[in-house]
Design an enzyme around this catalytic site. Structure first.
Site, mmCIF file in Angstrom:
data_model
loop_
_atom_site.group_PDB
_atom_site.id
_atom_site.type_symbol
_atom_site.label_atom_id
_atom_site.label_comp_id
_atom_site.label_asym_id
_atom_site.label_seq_id
_atom_site.Cartn_x
_atom_site.Cartn_y
_atom_site.Cartn_z
ATOM 1 N N GLU A 177 -71.859 59.584 75.915
ATOM 2 C CA GLU A 177 -70.404 59.557 76.025
ATOM 3 C C GLU A 177 -69.926 60.933 76.486
ATOM 4 O O GLU A 177 -70.571 61.955 76.196
ATOM 5 C CB GLU A 177 -69.760 59.200 74.682
ATOM 6 C CG GLU A 177 -70.146 57.839 74.127
ATOM 7 C CD GLU A 177 -69.570 56.683 74.926
ATOM 8 O OE1 GLU A 177 -68.635 56.926 75.726
ATOM 9 O OE2 GLU A 177 -70.050 55.546 74.758
ATOM 10 N N ASP A 198 -67.109 36.855 78.503
ATOM 11 C CA ASP A 198 -66.413 37.806 77.637
ATOM 12 C C ASP A 198 -65.842 38.963 78.455
ATOM 13 O O ASP A 198 -64.722 39.428 78.194
ATOM 14 C CB ASP A 198 -67.376 38.336 76.570
ATOM 15 C CG ASP A 198 -66.660 39.168 75.516
ATOM 16 O OD1 ASP A 198 -65.631 38.702 74.980
ATOM 17 O OD2 ASP A 198 -67.113 40.293 75.234
#
Length: 285
Positions: free
Chosen positions: A202, A227
């Protein structure tokens, strides 16, 4: 300048078209939206041709009411041929109108009952190596998401390829089985399904950091793509992705601006993968 005859013909046609649109709107709102968008595009094309002609010098002695009428009719024919092309202005207008009036979105391409077949070259065993194998495996699932969102399937395929490293960086469950989460969608507080925990990179204040994150886990690729489509289509955060998703740059930049990923170079990297996906499809067609 339009001739009186051409103007009279145009006004008569406009009235008839308006009456037809009103009748159709009561029976089939989506069809009425598509027809209204097509007619608007036709008018736009005629005005564009007219403005182009206005920038050229008149021929002088040979210009008269008859030649003006001929020019008007010719422009109408040109406009008709340029109207209604796939991915054109009419498609964009129709999608915008459908969102505003609440009409069901028009599925892109052939529609749900007639999905586009896998390109013949992609059907060949080991075509284009691992990347070709990835495209073959994900083709039908990507079309499910494309029909739900209106985003071209090769853009969606490219994002799945980018997020998963063409399937090489697959998110796996604790028992080693596949989570099928090729879009890197995190399991936020509202997620009620299965979860896979993995170490990922990240970016915090522009700096990469390794940390453990929870990701959604699915039973199949189709579930993963469905999804993804729900996330992009129903979350207002990604509204610009839907609006700009007809171009590679608009799609990629829209995702980055919406914060889909923390990588500050996400749009640039995704655009490169989209171009790679397109080149693969062209090379194998």
């Amino acid at each position: 300048m339009n001739s009186p005859l051409a103007l009279q013909h145009g006004l008569s046609g406009d009235v008839k078209s308006l009456d037809s649109l009103r009748a159709r709107a009561g029976q089939d709102p989506r069809a009425a939206v598509k027809e209204a968008a097509r007619q608007f595009e036709a008018v736009f094309m005629q005005e564009l041709l007219k403005s182009m002609r206005a920038t050229t010098m008149a021929a002088g002695l040979i210009d008269n009411a008859g030649s003006d009428l001929g020019t008007d009719l010719l422009d109408q024919q040109y406009a008709a041929r340029l109207t209604g092309l796939p991915g054109g202005l009419a498609d964009l207008i129709a999608r915008q109108l459908e969102r505003h009036i609440g009409a069901p979105a028009t599925p892109p391409g052939p529609g749900p009952s007639a999905p586009r077949p896998l390109p013949a070259a992609l059907s060949a065993p080991r075509a284009a190596g691992p990347q070709g194998e990835f495209l073959r495996e994900h083709w039908s699932a990507a079309q499910l998401a494309s029909r739900e969102t209106g985003i071209p399937e090769h853009f969606i395929l490219a994002q799945a390829a980018h997020e998963s490293g063409w399937g090489r960086r697959e998110i796996r469950n604790a028992d080693g089985t596949s989570s099928h989460n090729v879009f890197g969608i995190k399991a936020t507080a509202g997620w009620q399904g299965k979860v896979a925990e993995v170490v990922t990179t990240e970016y915090v204040n522009g700096e990469p950091r390794k940390m453990v994150q929870k990701f959604r886990a699915y039973d199949s690729l189709n579930d993963a793509y469905r999804d993804y489509a729900r996330l992009i289509k129903n979350n207002q955060r990604y509204a610009r992705v839907i609006e700009q998703g007809h171009t590679a740059q608009g799609f990629a930049q829209g995702l980055q601006d919406a914060g889909y990923a923390t990588d500050p170079a996400y749009a640039e990297k995704l655009t490169r993968v989209i171009n790679t996906t397109l080149r693969l499809q062209r090379a194998m067609s």
